[in-house]
Write a protein that holds these residues in place. Sequence first.
Motif, PDB file in Angstrom:
ATOM      1  N   ILE A 280       0.856  -1.183   0.000  1.00  0.00           N
ATOM      2  CA  ILE A 280       0.000   0.000   0.000  1.00  0.00           C
ATOM      3  C   ILE A 280       0.891   1.232   0.000  1.00  0.00           C
ATOM      4  CG2 ILE A 280      -1.885  -1.165   1.238  1.00  0.00           C
ATOM      5  CD1 ILE A 280      -0.912   0.291   3.787  1.00  0.00           C
ATOM      6  N   THR A 281       0.317   2.343  -0.414  1.00  0.00           N
ATOM      7  CA  THR A 281       1.001   3.631  -0.311  1.00  0.00           C
ATOM      8  C   THR A 281       0.069   4.577   0.418  1.00  0.00           C
ATOM      9  OG1 THR A 281       2.162   3.213  -2.402  1.00  0.00           O
ATOM     10  CG2 THR A 281       2.183   5.473  -1.561  1.00  0.00           C
ATOM     11  N   PRO A 282       0.123   4.596   1.742  1.00  0.00           N
ATOM     12  CA  PRO A 282      -0.815   5.411   2.511  1.00  0.00           C
ATOM     13  C   PRO A 282      -0.520   6.896   2.359  1.00  0.00           C
ATOM     14  CG  PRO A 282       0.801   4.406   3.957  1.00  0.00           C
ATOM     15  CD  PRO A 282       1.032   3.823   2.606  1.00  0.00           C
ATOM     16  N   SER A 283      -1.557   7.687   2.505  1.00  0.00           N
ATOM     17  CA  SER A 283      -1.397   9.135   2.454  1.00  0.00           C
ATOM     18  C   SER A 283      -0.792   9.630   3.765  1.00  0.00           C
ATOM     19  CB  SER A 283      -2.756   9.804   2.243  1.00  0.00           C
ATOM     20  OG  SER A 283      -3.590   9.595   3.384  1.00  0.00           O
ATOM     21  N   ALA A 284      -0.299  10.868   3.738  1.00  0.00           N
ATOM     22  CA  ALA A 284       0.249  11.467   4.954  1.00  0.00           C
ATOM     23  C   ALA A 284      -0.826  11.559   6.028  1.00  0.00           C
ATOM     24  CB  ALA A 284       0.819  12.845   4.639  1.00  0.00           C
ATOM     25  N   GLU A 285      -2.050  11.830   5.612  1.00  0.00           N
ATOM     26  CA  GLU A 285      -3.152  11.911   6.581  1.00  0.00           C
ATOM     27  C   GLU A 285      -3.401  10.554   7.230  1.00  0.00           C
ATOM     28  OE1 GLU A 285      -7.893  13.212   6.772  1.00  0.00           O
ATOM     29  OE2 GLU A 285      -6.775  13.302   4.885  1.00  0.00           O
ATOM     30  N   THR A 286      -3.388   9.501   6.416  1.00  0.00           N
ATOM     31  CA  THR A 286      -3.596   8.155   6.961  1.00  0.00           C
ATOM     32  C   THR A 286      -2.472   7.780   7.918  1.00  0.00           C
ATOM     33  OG1 THR A 286      -4.751   7.472   4.954  1.00  0.00           O
ATOM     34  CG2 THR A 286      -3.869   5.731   6.356  1.00  0.00           C
ATOM     35  N   LEU A 287      -1.237   8.126   7.573  1.00  0.00           N
ATOM     36  CA  LEU A 287      -0.106   7.803   8.426  1.00  0.00           C
ATOM     37  C   LEU A 287      -0.121   8.565   9.743  1.00  0.00           C
ATOM     38  CD1 LEU A 287       2.863   7.586   5.891  1.00  0.00           C
ATOM     39  CD2 LEU A 287       1.867   5.718   7.216  1.00  0.00           C
ATOM     40  N   GLY A 288      -0.938   9.605   9.821  1.00  0.00           N
ATOM     41  CA  GLY A 288      -1.016  10.374  11.057  1.00  0.00           C
ATOM     42  C   GLY A 288      -1.427   9.551  12.256  1.00  0.00           C
ATOM     43  N   VAL A 289      -2.117   8.439  12.014  1.00  0.00           N
ATOM     44  CA  VAL A 289      -2.528   7.597  13.136  1.00  0.00           C
ATOM     45  C   VAL A 289      -1.310   7.056  13.867  1.00  0.00           C
ATOM     46  CG1 VAL A 289      -2.702   5.454  11.777  1.00  0.00           C
ATOM     47  CG2 VAL A 289      -4.067   5.718  13.848  1.00  0.00           C
ATOM     48  N   ASN A 290      -0.225   6.779  13.155  1.00  0.00           N
ATOM     49  CA  ASN A 290       0.965   6.255  13.826  1.00  0.00           C
ATOM     50  C   ASN A 290       1.567   7.275  14.782  1.00  0.00           C
ATOM     51  OD1 ASN A 290       0.824   3.748  12.577  1.00  0.00           O
ATOM     52  ND2 ASN A 290       2.139   4.351  10.879  1.00  0.00           N
ATOM     53  N   ALA A 291       1.593   8.536  14.363  1.00  0.00           N
ATOM     54  CA  ALA A 291       2.106   9.578  15.252  1.00  0.00           C
ATOM     55  C   ALA A 291       1.228   9.717  16.487  1.00  0.00           C
ATOM     56  CB  ALA A 291       2.189  10.910  14.503  1.00  0.00           C
ATOM     57  N   ARG A 292      -0.095   9.625  16.299  1.00  0.00           N
ATOM     58  CA  ARG A 292      -0.991   9.755  17.450  1.00  0.00           C
ATOM     59  C   ARG A 292      -0.820   8.592  18.421  1.00  0.00           C
ATOM     60  NH1 ARG A 292      -4.303  11.461  13.166  1.00  0.00           N
ATOM     61  NH2 ARG A 292      -5.406   9.462  13.023  1.00  0.00           N
ATOM     62  N   VAL A 293      -0.681   7.393  17.889  1.00  0.00           N
ATOM     63  CA  VAL A 293      -0.508   6.236  18.768  1.00  0.00           C
ATOM     64  C   VAL A 293       0.860   6.278  19.439  1.00  0.00           C
ATOM     65  CG1 VAL A 293      -0.315   3.719  18.819  1.00  0.00           C
ATOM     66  CG2 VAL A 293      -2.175   4.801  17.572  1.00  0.00           C
ATOM     67  N   ASN A 294       1.898   6.687  18.722  1.00  0.00           N
ATOM     68  CA  ASN A 294       3.204   6.820  19.357  1.00  0.00           C
ATOM     69  C   ASN A 294       3.174   7.863  20.470  1.00  0.00           C
ATOM     70  OD1 ASN A 294       4.464   4.831  17.859  1.00  0.00           O
ATOM     71  ND2 ASN A 294       5.256   6.244  16.316  1.00  0.00           N
ATOM     72  N   ALA A 295       2.425   8.945  20.269  1.00  0.00           N
ATOM     73  CA  ALA A 295       2.281   9.945  21.327  1.00  0.00           C
ATOM     74  C   ALA A 295       1.594   9.340  22.547  1.00  0.00           C
ATOM     75  CB  ALA A 295       1.500  11.152  20.811  1.00  0.00           C
ATOM     76  N   THR A 296       0.578   8.506  22.309  1.00  0.00           N
ATOM     77  CA  THR A 296      -0.117   7.848  23.416  1.00  0.00           C
ATOM     78  C   THR A 296       0.812   6.893  24.152  1.00  0.00           C
ATOM     79  OG1 THR A 296      -2.234   8.015  22.255  1.00  0.00           O
ATOM     80  CG2 THR A 296      -2.087   6.377  24.010  1.00  0.00           C
ATOM     81  N   LEU A 297       1.608   6.144  23.415  1.00  0.00           N
ATOM     82  CA  LEU A 297       2.563   5.236  24.047  1.00  0.00           C
ATOM     83  C   LEU A 297       3.604   6.009  24.851  1.00  0.00           C
ATOM     84  CD1 LEU A 297       3.128   2.697  21.121  1.00  0.00           C
ATOM     85  CD2 LEU A 297       2.028   2.202  23.318  1.00  0.00           C
ATOM     86  N   LEU A 298       4.117   7.098  24.306  1.00  0.00           N
ATOM     87  CA  LEU A 298       5.093   7.899  25.025  1.00  0.00           C
ATOM     88  C   LEU A 298       4.505   8.471  26.308  1.00  0.00           C
ATOM     89  CD1 LEU A 298       6.797   9.753  22.047  1.00  0.00           C
ATOM     90  CD2 LEU A 298       7.940   8.203  23.652  1.00  0.00           C
ATOM     91  N   ALA A 299       3.276   8.959  26.233  1.00  0.00           N
ATOM     92  CA  ALA A 299       2.639   9.505  27.432  1.00  0.00           C
ATOM     93  C   ALA A 299       2.470   8.423  28.494  1.00  0.00           C
ATOM     94  CB  ALA A 299       1.288  10.118  27.072  1.00  0.00           C
ATOM     95  N   CYS A 300       2.103   7.232  28.072  1.00  0.00           N
ATOM     96  CA  CYS A 300       1.962   6.117  29.008  1.00  0.00           C
ATOM     97  C   CYS A 300       3.316   5.776  29.634  1.00  0.00           C
ATOM     98  CB  CYS A 300       1.385   4.912  28.281  1.00  0.00           C
ATOM     99  SG  CYS A 300       1.325   3.402  29.285  1.00  0.00           S
ATOM    100  N   LEU A 301       4.351   5.672  28.823  1.00  0.00           N
ATOM    101  CA  LEU A 301       5.670   5.313  29.347  1.00  0.00           C
ATOM    102  C   LEU A 301       6.221   6.415  30.256  1.00  0.00           C
ATOM    103  CD1 LEU A 301       7.091   3.734  26.077  1.00  0.00           C
ATOM    104  CD2 LEU A 301       6.423   2.511  28.158  1.00  0.00           C
ATOM    105  N   ASP A 302       5.920   7.673  29.940  1.00  0.00           N
ATOM    106  CA  ASP A 302       6.314   8.774  30.839  1.00  0.00           C
ATOM    107  C   ASP A 302       5.693   8.596  32.220  1.00  0.00           C
ATOM    108  OD1 ASP A 302       8.006  10.339  29.255  1.00  0.00           O
ATOM    109  OD2 ASP A 302       6.347  11.444  28.354  1.00  0.00           O
ATOM    110  N   ARG A 303       4.446   8.102  32.246  1.00  0.00           N
ATOM    111  CA  ARG A 303       3.753   7.931  33.528  1.00  0.00           C
ATOM    112  C   ARG A 303       4.309   6.779  34.341  1.00  0.00           C
ATOM    113  NH1 ARG A 303      -0.823   8.376  30.220  1.00  0.00           N
ATOM    114  NH2 ARG A 303      -1.289   6.153  30.460  1.00  0.00           N
ATOM    115  N   VAL A 304       4.657   5.693  33.671  1.00  0.00           N
ATOM    116  CA  VAL A 304       4.912   4.462  34.428  1.00  0.00           C
ATOM    117  C   VAL A 304       6.392   4.146  34.628  1.00  0.00           C
ATOM    118  CG1 VAL A 304       2.749   3.459  33.595  1.00  0.00           C
ATOM    119  CG2 VAL A 304       4.872   2.923  32.386  1.00  0.00           C
ATOM    120  N   LEU A 305       7.285   4.787  33.865  1.00  0.00           N
ATOM    121  CA  LEU A 305       8.713   4.496  34.014  1.00  0.00           C
ATOM    122  C   LEU A 305       9.378   5.551  34.881  1.00  0.00           C
ATOM    123  CD1 LEU A 305       9.735   3.398  30.406  1.00  0.00           C
ATOM    124  CD2 LEU A 305       9.049   1.970  32.332  1.00  0.00           C
ATOM    125  N   PRO A 306      10.377   5.153  35.665  1.00  0.00           N
ATOM    126  CA  PRO A 306      11.065   6.130  36.523  1.00  0.00           C
ATOM    127  C   PRO A 306      11.904   7.093  35.700  1.00  0.00           C
ATOM    128  CG  PRO A 306      12.130   3.964  36.613  1.00  0.00           C
ATOM    129  CD  PRO A 306      10.861   3.799  35.844  1.00  0.00           C
TER     130      PRO A 306
END
Length: 306
Positions: A280-306
Motif C-alpha cells: 500500500i502507499t498510505p497518504s500522509a493523513e492516513t499515516l497520522g494515526v501512527n504519530a498519534r498512537v506513538n504519542a499515546t505510548l510515550l505519554a503512558c511510558l512517561d507515567r509508568v517508568l522512573p
Amino acid sequence: MRLRVIDLDGSLPAQEPLRQRIEAGAATRIDARDLAGRLRIVASRTALRSLSARLPPDAAGSGPGVTFYGSGDFHHLTASLVAAQDEPLTIVHFDNHPDWVRVPATVNCGAWVNRALELPHVRKIVTLGPSSSDLVRPEWQFANLAALREGRIALYPWRHAPSRVWGRYGSNACYRQEGGHLHWRNLAEEEWSDFLDELVAQIPTRAIWLTIDKDVLGPGDAVTNWDQGAMPLAHLIAAIERLAAARHIAGVDVCGDWSEPRFTDPFRWTLARFDHPPPITPSAETLGVNARVNATLLACLDRVLP
C-alpha cells in the motif's frame, strides 16, 4: 526514561511527538539509514555490529531505555537490544505474529524470538495478540512448538481458531490440546483485568522487557507493513500500566510504523514479496494515526517508568 530513535527508514523523526523530543534534547536520534538495506527483513551480522557501535552506552543510574525504530521489518533488533542486558528477563511481546520460526536460523523478523531464547538471561517470552495465519498448521511453518510445550514461550492469540498439529504438546495456561488441535485461549474472550493479574503471576522474573509491534492493533490504530490484528489500543495501554506496576521494566522497544520497503538485493526483496500483504502507499493523513498512537505510548511510558 531514556528515549532513543533509531532512524532506519525515515518513518519516525518527522512525527511531531518524536520530533519535539529530539529537538529538545529529550530523545537521541541515531542515523542508521545507510544500514537499512542490510537490516530489513534479515539482518547481516556486520550491519548489526555497525548499528551496535552507534548506540550510546547506558548512563550509570539512568532509567529504562525506550527505543523506537520504525517498521516491523526490523523487529529482530529486539534480540540485539535485549542481549545488552545482564539480568534475568521475561520478554512480553505484543504482536500480530509470533515471530518464532525455527528455519532458517538467521536474525530475521520472523525468527527473532528464537534468537532471544538463546540468550542465557532470557527465561521466557510471552506473546500477546496474534491473529495471523502463522497459527494455521504451525508445524508446516516451522513454529517453535517445543518451546511452547516446555513453557519457555507462552502465546495468547487475540482471536484464532484451533491450530491443526500432529505432535503431542500437552496443555498449559495458554492452550489445551484435544486430539490433533491446539485450542487457544483467545484474549478477545477474556476479562482483561483478570487476565493481566494472571499474566503477572506467571512471569518468573523480577525484570521484564516490553517489545511492541503496532501491527497487534487494528487498522484504526496503526498503519503498518504487515497484516494487522485487532487488540484495542486501550488494552495495550492497560497492559503496560499493569506490568510496570508489578515488575521492573528493564527496557522497551517499539516498531510497527509504515515505511516503503527498499531493498538492495533480490533475496530480501523476494522474502518481503511473499511475506508482506499486498503493498500500500498510505497518504500522509492516513499515516497520522501512527504519530498519534506513538504519542499515546510515550505519554503512558512517561507515567509508568522512573
